[in-house]
Design a protein around this motif. Structure first.
Motif, PDB file in Angstrom:
ATOM      1  N   LYS A   1       0.823  -1.204   0.000  1.00 13.14           N
ATOM      2  CA  LYS A   1       0.000   0.000   0.000  1.00 13.14           C
ATOM      3  C   LYS A   1       0.862   1.261   0.000  1.00 13.14           C
ATOM      4  CE  LYS A   1      -4.301   1.342  -0.004  1.00 13.14           C
ATOM      5  NZ  LYS A   1      -5.221   0.926  -1.064  1.00 13.14           N
ATOM      6  N   ASN A   2       1.953   1.194   0.755  1.00 12.74           N
ATOM      7  CA  ASN A   2       2.860   2.351   0.791  1.00 12.74           C
ATOM      8  C   ASN A   2       3.402   2.672  -0.598  1.00 12.74           C
ATOM      9  OD1 ASN A   2       2.602   2.912   3.495  1.00 12.74           O
ATOM     10  ND2 ASN A   2       4.252   1.529   4.115  1.00 12.74           N
ATOM     11  N   LYS A   3       3.747   1.585  -1.333  1.00 15.24           N
ATOM     12  CA  LYS A   3       4.230   1.781  -2.703  1.00 15.24           C
ATOM     13  C   LYS A   3       3.144   2.401  -3.573  1.00 15.24           C
ATOM     14  CE  LYS A   3       7.608  -2.025  -2.634  1.00 15.24           C
ATOM     15  NZ  LYS A   3       7.978  -3.319  -3.247  1.00 15.24           N
ATOM     16  N   GLU A   4       1.918   1.885  -3.403  1.00 10.17           N
ATOM     17  CA  GLU A   4       0.808   2.417  -4.184  1.00 10.17           C
ATOM     18  C   GLU A   4       0.555   3.883  -3.846  1.00 10.17           C
ATOM     19  OE1 GLU A   4      -2.592  -0.029  -3.615  1.00 10.17           O
ATOM     20  OE2 GLU A   4      -1.826  -1.689  -4.826  1.00 10.17           O
ATOM     21  N   LEU A   5       0.665   4.217  -2.543  1.00  6.28           N
ATOM     22  CA  LEU A   5       0.435   5.600  -2.113  1.00  6.28           C
ATOM     23  C   LEU A   5       1.474   6.547  -2.713  1.00  6.28           C
ATOM     24  CD1 LEU A   5      -0.546   5.058   1.637  1.00  6.28           C
ATOM     25  CD2 LEU A   5      -2.020   5.905  -0.185  1.00  6.28           C
ATOM     26  N   LEU A   6       2.723   6.076  -2.759  1.00  4.76           N
ATOM     27  CA  LEU A   6       3.772   6.892  -3.381  1.00  4.76           C
ATOM     28  C   LEU A   6       3.462   7.138  -4.849  1.00  4.76           C
ATOM     29  CD1 LEU A   6       6.964   5.291  -1.769  1.00  4.76           C
ATOM     30  CD2 LEU A   6       6.106   7.614  -1.390  1.00  4.76           C
ATOM     31  N   PHE A   7       2.997   6.058  -5.506  1.00  2.00           N
ATOM     32  CA  PHE A   7       2.639   6.179  -6.915  1.00  2.00           C
ATOM     33  C   PHE A   7       1.481   7.157  -7.106  1.00  2.00           C
ATOM     34  CE2 PHE A   7       0.104   4.794 -10.568  1.00  2.00           C
ATOM     35  CZ  PHE A   7       1.061   4.889 -11.578  1.00  2.00           C
ATOM     36  N   ILE A   8       0.460   7.037  -6.226  1.00  2.00           N
ATOM     37  CA  ILE A   8      -0.703   7.933  -6.303  1.00  2.00           C
ATOM     38  C   ILE A   8      -0.285   9.376  -6.060  1.00  2.00           C
ATOM     39  CG2 ILE A   8      -2.874   8.551  -5.139  1.00  2.00           C
ATOM     40  CD1 ILE A   8      -3.262   5.494  -4.673  1.00  2.00           C
ATOM     41  N   GLN A   9       0.655   9.552  -5.093  1.00  2.00           N
ATOM     42  CA  GLN A   9       1.144  10.903  -4.802  1.00  2.00           C
ATOM     43  C   GLN A   9       1.827  11.508  -6.036  1.00  2.00           C
ATOM     44  OE1 GLN A   9       3.681  11.017  -1.384  1.00  2.00           O
ATOM     45  NE2 GLN A   9       3.935  13.226  -1.444  1.00  2.00           N
ATOM     46  N   GLU A  10       2.606  10.675  -6.702  1.00  2.00           N
ATOM     47  CA  GLU A  10       3.262  11.146  -7.923  1.00  2.00           C
ATOM     48  C   GLU A  10       2.227  11.521  -8.980  1.00  2.00           C
ATOM     49  OE1 GLU A  10       5.861   8.043  -9.102  1.00  2.00           O
ATOM     50  OE2 GLU A  10       7.292   8.350  -7.450  1.00  2.00           O
ATOM     51  N   GLN A  11       1.172  10.687  -9.072  1.00  2.00           N
ATOM     52  CA  GLN A  11       0.108  10.984 -10.036  1.00  2.00           C
ATOM     53  C   GLN A  11      -0.587  12.296  -9.702  1.00  2.00           C
ATOM     54  OE1 GLN A  11      -2.635   7.665 -10.443  1.00  2.00           O
ATOM     55  NE2 GLN A  11      -1.767   7.292 -12.464  1.00  2.00           N
ATOM     56  N   GLN A  12      -0.847  12.501  -8.409  1.00  2.00           N
ATOM     57  CA  GLN A  12      -1.507  13.738  -7.993  1.00  2.00           C
ATOM     58  C   GLN A  12      -0.652  14.963  -8.331  1.00  2.00           C
ATOM     59  OE1 GLN A  12      -2.243  12.969  -3.847  1.00  2.00           O
ATOM     60  NE2 GLN A  12      -4.287  12.103  -4.225  1.00  2.00           N
ATOM     61  N   GLU A  13       0.665  14.824  -8.116  1.00  2.00           N
ATOM     62  CA  GLU A  13       1.564  15.926  -8.466  1.00  2.00           C
ATOM     63  C   GLU A  13       1.519  16.195  -9.972  1.00  2.00           C
ATOM     64  OE1 GLU A  13       5.335  14.742  -6.953  1.00  2.00           O
ATOM     65  OE2 GLU A  13       4.805  15.108  -4.853  1.00  2.00           O
ATOM     66  N   SER A  14       1.482  15.089 -10.758  1.00  2.00           N
ATOM     67  CA  SER A  14       1.387  15.239 -12.210  1.00  2.00           C
ATOM     68  C   SER A  14       0.070  15.904 -12.596  1.00  2.00           C
ATOM     69  CB  SER A  14       1.485  13.865 -12.893  1.00  2.00           C
ATOM     70  OG  SER A  14       2.724  13.266 -12.602  1.00  2.00           O
ATOM     71  N   ASN A  15      -1.020  15.481 -11.928  1.00  2.00           N
ATOM     72  CA  ASN A  15      -2.331  16.090 -12.184  1.00  2.00           C
ATOM     73  C   ASN A  15      -2.296  17.590 -11.928  1.00  2.00           C
ATOM     74  OD1 ASN A  15      -3.476  13.702 -12.892  1.00  2.00           O
ATOM     75  ND2 ASN A  15      -4.419  13.290 -10.901  1.00  2.00           N
TER      76      ASN A  15
ATOM     77  N   LYS B   1      -4.436 -10.234 -14.608  1.00  2.00           N
ATOM     78  CA  LYS B   1      -4.431  -9.508 -13.337  1.00  2.00           C
ATOM     79  C   LYS B   1      -4.411  -8.013 -13.636  1.00  2.00           C
ATOM     80  CE  LYS B   1      -1.875  -8.986  -9.019  1.00  2.00           C
ATOM     81  NZ  LYS B   1      -0.658  -9.358  -8.260  1.00  2.00           N
ATOM     82  N   LEU B   2      -5.351  -7.284 -13.012  1.00  2.00           N
ATOM     83  CA  LEU B   2      -5.433  -5.846 -13.257  1.00  2.00           C
ATOM     84  C   LEU B   2      -4.227  -5.134 -12.657  1.00  2.00           C
ATOM     85  CD1 LEU B   2      -9.190  -5.043 -12.587  1.00  2.00           C
ATOM     86  CD2 LEU B   2      -8.062  -5.350 -14.771  1.00  2.00           C
ATOM     87  N   GLY B   3      -3.544  -4.341 -13.494  1.00  2.00           N
ATOM     88  CA  GLY B   3      -2.419  -3.549 -13.001  1.00  2.00           C
ATOM     89  C   GLY B   3      -2.906  -2.251 -12.390  1.00  2.00           C
ATOM     90  N   ILE B   4      -1.937  -1.459 -11.920  1.00  2.00           N
ATOM     91  CA  ILE B   4      -2.289  -0.187 -11.281  1.00  2.00           C
ATOM     92  C   ILE B   4      -2.956   0.745 -12.289  1.00  2.00           C
ATOM     93  CG2 ILE B   4      -1.311   1.894 -10.223  1.00  2.00           C
ATOM     94  CD1 ILE B   4       0.761   0.089  -8.880  1.00  2.00           C
ATOM     95  N   GLY B   5      -2.471   0.711 -13.550  1.00  2.00           N
ATOM     96  CA  GLY B   5      -3.024   1.585 -14.576  1.00  2.00           C
ATOM     97  C   GLY B   5      -4.514   1.362 -14.780  1.00  2.00           C
ATOM     98  N   LEU B   6      -4.902   0.096 -14.999  1.00  2.00           N
ATOM     99  CA  LEU B   6      -6.320  -0.212 -15.207  1.00  2.00           C
ATOM    100  C   LEU B   6      -7.143   0.085 -13.961  1.00  2.00           C
ATOM    101  CD1 LEU B   6      -6.234  -3.510 -17.306  1.00  2.00           C
ATOM    102  CD2 LEU B   6      -7.076  -1.284 -18.029  1.00  2.00           C
ATOM    103  N   LYS B   7      -6.562  -0.204 -12.791  1.00  2.00           N
ATOM    104  CA  LYS B   7      -7.264   0.115 -11.538  1.00  2.00           C
ATOM    105  C   LYS B   7      -7.517   1.613 -11.441  1.00  2.00           C
ATOM    106  CE  LYS B   7      -5.603  -3.758  -8.700  1.00  2.00           C
ATOM    107  NZ  LYS B   7      -4.741  -4.144  -7.566  1.00  2.00           N
ATOM    108  N   ASN B   8      -6.501   2.409 -11.798  1.00  2.00           N
ATOM    109  CA  ASN B   8      -6.650   3.867 -11.737  1.00  2.00           C
ATOM    110  C   ASN B   8      -7.712   4.355 -12.720  1.00  2.00           C
ATOM    111  OD1 ASN B   8      -4.765   4.092  -9.751  1.00  2.00           O
ATOM    112  ND2 ASN B   8      -3.071   4.641 -11.097  1.00  2.00           N
ATOM    113  N   MET B   9      -7.748   3.728 -13.914  1.00  2.00           N
ATOM    114  CA  MET B   9      -8.770   4.104 -14.896  1.00  2.00           C
ATOM    115  C   MET B   9     -10.176   3.825 -14.351  1.00  2.00           C
ATOM    116  SD  MET B   9      -6.876   2.653 -18.303  1.00  2.00           S
ATOM    117  CE  MET B   9      -8.109   3.078 -19.505  1.00  2.00           C
TER     118      MET B   9
END
Length: 664
Positions: free
Chosen positions: A441-455, A630-638
């Protein structure tokens, strides 16, 4: 989603659910009214019941359907379709067990008990009533506990086990008086009275009969149906009369029988009770030597009972008539009626009537006295054994029901121990799993944080682009204003002034001024056209961002990318947050095409249909199986972004084409 939208969505769900439930009740109510109509024929009634039952049994297994099914099953009981009633009740029991609905399981068992009682299989009825009673005790349903205790007391009375019946009736009354169920309290008083009568406790029996009458008076004051009150009172008068008969107070019995016979519409509505009162009145009159109209009373009672095929009543009439002729010293006729009564008693296996008629025959048939006496002694002994066996059978049923309950409690304790151990083990494993998941989850949160910064960066870029567009629009407006002011307005003013000074004979000058107006008109058209073009392209910064995103895509497979955006979409109505979700969904889909699809072509469509927008990304690549991969992070985010848009997300893929569709 805003709070208002959430509230509205929940309101729609609840309203739909309530409408469905209302529809079920309305449909069932329609059929039940048809079933209970006085004009409907028996065959039609059965068809309606079958149709309603099949509709409900094939519907969702919920409490609403089961409640309706109980009403339908009861209709089978009313029309004496006993085997269908038993079959459907057992199916209803299975549905209730499947949902672990204790109340409905108990009710099903009670219905099965009613079937066995109606079929004179009183031991089976007693068993099912006992099982139902135990379940009602679990859920503390005091009314149904009292009801079933009373039913069991009635079965014990029918079996001739009067002492146990008295005990059970007392238990039932103790519960029912607290529940204040008027009809069941009356039935409890009446059952206690007739049980005490059989135990020769006549004084207390009369006390309970009077309590039953008082209860009927209370029910009448509370608007209980008057016809049922009158019928019940007539029945109590008859029972009290029987007590006075046994105490040889025949005149008091006659008064009560006459009082019962005065009940309005008794003969038409309750012919069985009417015949009973007639027979008992004639018997008491005979006992005091008043033979006026006695033979007519006996004959009418027998005729009614014979027409209704009430065999027990026919036996009672024949025995009474036999005693009448015996008192009139006509032994031949007397014995004839006693023998007919004895034959019928044997046919229906009525122990009491067999014993009673044998006693009368052994006392009055001089020629066959020895035969009837021996038979009477033999049957008396047999009946004692049967009574003892029956008493033991009901005691065993009660004991076995208790044993099953105790066994269930022991199993329940064992299950609790096993369950507790399992829970502890599961909790420990869950703890280990949670630790593992937290790391991921921590890894996912870091990824989400990066996405939010990109957004945020994308949003800032879009805002800058919008500001630039606004600046361009303002410059264009200023230019047009200057054109209007410096060019067209001055030209029109000059032309107007010259026209005012124009003389009629100056034809050439007039033509020049007209041409000047034509030129001014053309210039106005040009400015108007420029203004419309400017308005048409208003707020197209987001569209440009999407266009730029698609056109700049490249990959090693040399995929050809295309874009089509519906010109009727008003992007100003869509929030900046939603635009970021749309941009990211398309970006992620194109990323997957570049990485995996090996496609020759990929097209992005953004379409408007009614109040919905559809985003469709299609490619002719190798595809994949959405169910197995298996759904990756990309598809989950979509999917998550689609959820934020309050939309629906679909993936269709095979070996030739993959399509991702978002509708919101």
């Amino acid at each position: 989603m805003s709070k208002l939208n959430v509230f509205f969505f929940l309101f729609i769900i609840i309203a739909c659910k309530n409408n469905n439930e209302k529809s079920k009740w309305q449909q069932a109510d329609y059929y039940l009214k048809k079933i209970n109509s006085d004009t409907i024929r028996e065959t039609e009634k059965v068809k309606y019941i079958d149709t309603l039952y099949n509709n409900l049994i094939n519907s969702k297994n919920d409490s609403i359907n089961r409640n309706l099914l109980f009403d339908v099953v009861r209709e089978y009981f009313k029309i004496d379709h006993n085997e269908t009633y038993l079959k459907t009740t057992r199916e209803l029991l299975e549905l209730s067990v499947a949902k672990k609905d204790t109340s409905h399981i108990a009710k099903s068992l009670c219905f099965i008990g009613d079937y066995y009682e109606n079929s004179s299989k009183i031991d089976s009825a007693f068993e099912y009533y006992s099982k139902a009673e135990k379940l009602y005790k679990k859920i503390n349903d005091s009314l149904n506990i009292g009801r079933l205790t009373l039913y069991k007391a009635g079965i014990l009375y029918d079996a001739g086990i009067y002492t146990e019946s008295e005990i059970e009736t007392a238990k039932a009354l103790k519960i029912l008086i607290k529940s204040n169920h008027e009809r069941l309290i009356y039935e409890g008083y009446n059952l206690m009275a007739i049980t005490l009568e059989e135990l020769n406790n006549y004084k207390t029996s009369l006390k309970y009969f009077n309590m039953a009458l008082d209860q009927l008076d209370k029910m009448e004051l509370n608007n209980y149906p008057k016809n049922k009150i009158f019928q019940s009172k007539a029945s109590v008068y008859n029972n009290i009369g029987r007590v006075y008969e046994k105490t040889q107070n025949y005149q008091a019995a006659i008064n009560l029988y006459n009082k019962g016979l005065q009940t309005q519409n008794l003969k038409q509505d309750y012919p069985k009770l009417y015949a009973m009162l007639l027979n008992n009145l004639a018997y008491s009159k005979m006992k005091i030597g008043n033979y006026t109209n006695v033979d007519n009373l006996f004959s009418e009672a027998l005729k009614i009972r014979d027409s209704l095929q009430i065999t027990a009543g026919i036996i009672s009439s024949k025995v009474s008539i036999g005693e009448y002729y015996l008192q009139k010293k006509d032994t031949l006729k007397s014995l004839k009626f006693f023998k007919e009564g004895f034959a019928l008693a044997k046919k229906i296996k009525s122990s009491y009537d067999v014993k009673n008629t044998l006693k009368l025959l052994s006392e009055n048939d001089i020629q066959n006295k020895d035969y009837y006496s021996k038979l009477y002694i033999k049957i008396s002994d047999s009946l004692q054994n049967i009574e003892r066996t029956t008493r033991n059978k009901f005691a065993r049923i009660a004991y076995e029901t208790e044993q099953v309950e105790e066994h269930n409690e022991i199993l329940s304790k064992k299950n609790k121990y096993i369950l507790t151990s399992s829970v502890i083990g599961i909790l420990f494993l869950s703890f280990l799993f949670i630790v593992y998941r937290l790391k991921i989850k921590n890894k996912e949160l870091l990824f989400i944080q990066e996405q939010q910064e990109s957004n945020e960066k994308i949003y800032q870029l879009m805002m800058k682009q919008q500001q630039l567009n606004e600046t361009v629009r303002n410059d264009e407006r200023n230019r047009i204003a200057m054109e209007l002011h410096d060019g067209i307005i001055n030209r029109i003013f000059t032309t107007r002034f010259n026209l005012m000074q124009l003389q009629p004979e100056q034809v050439e000058k007039k033509e020049q001024l007209v041409n000047e107006l034509i030129n001014a008109e053309a210039e106005i058209r040009k400015v108007s056209h420029d203004l419309q073009q400017n308005l048409f392209f208003k707020d197209n910064s987001f569209q440009e961002a999407i266009t730029n995103l698609v056109e700049t895509q490249q990959n090693e497979f040399h995929t050809e990318f295309g874009l089509s955006i519906d010109k009727y979409i008003d992007w100003s109505l869509i929030t900046s947050e939603s635009k970021i979700h749309i941009y990211r969904i398309i970006q992620e889909a194109l990323h997957n095409v570049n990485k995996y699809s090996k496609a020759e072509k990929c097209f992005v469509f953004i379409l408007k249909t009614g109040d919905k927008i559809t985003i469709r990304i299609s490619d002719n690549g190798i595809g994949f199986n959405p169910d197995k991969i298996k759904l990756g992070i990309g598809l989950k985010n979509m999917k998550q972004r689609t959820k934020s848009l309050n939309g629906t997300f679909k993936i269709n893929s095979d070996n030739e084409e993959t399509t991702i569709e978002v509708i919101f």
